[in-house]
Design an enzyme around this catalytic site. Structure first.
Site, PDB file in Angstrom:
ATOM      1  CD  GLU A 134      -2.970  -1.306   2.136  1.00 38.83           C
ATOM      2  OE1 GLU A 134      -4.136  -1.567   1.849  1.00 38.83           O
ATOM      3  OE2 GLU A 134      -2.555  -1.153   3.300  1.00 38.83           O
ATOM      4  CG  HIS A 167      -3.522   1.923   5.929  1.00 37.25           C
ATOM      5  ND1 HIS A 167      -4.874   2.195   5.859  1.00 37.25           N
ATOM      6  CD2 HIS A 167      -3.364   0.677   5.403  1.00 37.25           C
ATOM      7  CE1 HIS A 167      -5.504   1.156   5.304  1.00 37.25           C
ATOM      8  NE2 HIS A 167      -4.604   0.233   5.029  1.00 37.25           N
ATOM      9  CG  HIS A 208      -6.981  -2.716   7.925  1.00 37.13           C
ATOM     10  ND1 HIS A 208      -6.613  -3.912   7.336  1.00 37.13           N
ATOM     11  CD2 HIS A 208      -6.481  -1.744   7.133  1.00 37.13           C
ATOM     12  CE1 HIS A 208      -5.897  -3.672   6.246  1.00 37.13           C
ATOM     13  NE2 HIS A 208      -5.800  -2.360   6.112  1.00 37.13           N
ATOM     14  CE1 TYR A 219      -9.109  17.402  24.005  1.00 41.12           C
ATOM     15  CE2 TYR A 219     -11.345  16.645  24.458  1.00 41.12           C
ATOM     16  CZ  TYR A 219     -10.199  17.323  24.843  1.00 41.12           C
ATOM     17  OH  TYR A 219     -10.162  17.948  26.062  1.00 41.12           O
ATOM     18  CG  HIS A 240      -8.863  -0.527   2.895  1.00 43.63           C
ATOM     19  ND1 HIS A 240      -8.113  -0.316   1.759  1.00 43.63           N
ATOM     20  CD2 HIS A 240      -7.989  -1.021   3.804  1.00 43.63           C
ATOM     21  CE1 HIS A 240      -6.864  -0.688   1.957  1.00 43.63           C
ATOM     22  NE2 HIS A 240      -6.760  -1.112   3.210  1.00 43.63           N
TER      23      HIS A 240
END
Length: 205
Positions: free
Chosen positions: A73, A92, A94, A117, A158
């Site tokens: 990726e 990144h 999941h 926040y 994703h």
């Protein structure tokens, strides 16, 4: 930070994210800008079992120049860095609730601005890009357009990708996004009191 300090921080933050359930198995990847280019987690590696001596090294033109092969990726990381030149790190994940939000068939903002926040770390709202096969270069144009809107992007079906001025700030923002997604689910069928436009603008100012 020196190269060795960045390596140690990347390994430590990866382990922290993994140990607290923000990443499972070999899901997710991290990268950080260095004096010579970028350090990135290797392909099919677990954030919980990284080694300072086994990180992918890429030059400023994103050519693999050392260590194991980078995550497939890498195309997403490159798109974010080139769109947000101030970014020094990209996370990144999941993570469970952001990924759940990414699977919802809804239009408009999927995570409301409920807390200060959320606004301070990820912005007014988080755009979502359509689904593309992980590692596909086809995500490039849409991801660049989304990343231009703010540091955090939801990837349909994703997960998320988040940029920061440091690896720590990118990780904190990714965690804030996950907690905000969890709040959105907990409050999904209830009347909520989101921040007003004036309150949001005050935080952004």
């Amino acid at each position: 930070m020196s190269d060795s300090e960045l390596r140690r921080q990347l390994v430590e933050i990866g382990a922290s994210l993994f140990d607290r359930g923000f990443s499972v198995g070999s899901a997710g990847n991290l990268s950080v800008r260095t004096a010579d280019g970028f350090l990135m987690t290797p392909t099919n590696s677990s954030l919980g079992r990284l080694s300072v001596d086994e990180l992918a090294e890429l030059d400023h033109r994103w050519r693999h120049v050392g260590g194991p092969r980078p995550s497939k990726e890498v195309v997403m990381h490159r798109a974010v860095y080139e769109t947000r030149p101030e970014a020094q790190a990209v996370v990144h994940l999941h993570s469970t609730y952001v990924t759940a939000v990414s699977c919802l068939a809804e239009d408009g903002p999927t995570i409301p601005a409920l807390t200060p926040y959320f606004v301070m770390r990820v912005g007014r709202e988080v755009p979502t890009v359509p689904y593309y096969r992980p590692g596909s270069a086809e995500v490039d144009a849409e991801l660049r357009a989304a990343a231009a809107q703010g540091p955090a992007v939801i990837l349909a079906n994703h997960g998320s990708i988040v940029a920061g001025e440091t690896l720590e700030s990118a990780s904190n923002a990714a965690e804030e996004l996950e907690v905000s997604a969890q709040l959105a689910f907990l409050l999904r069928d209830r009347q909520v009191r989101p921040l007003t436009e004036d309150q949001i603008q005050e935080l952004l100012d």
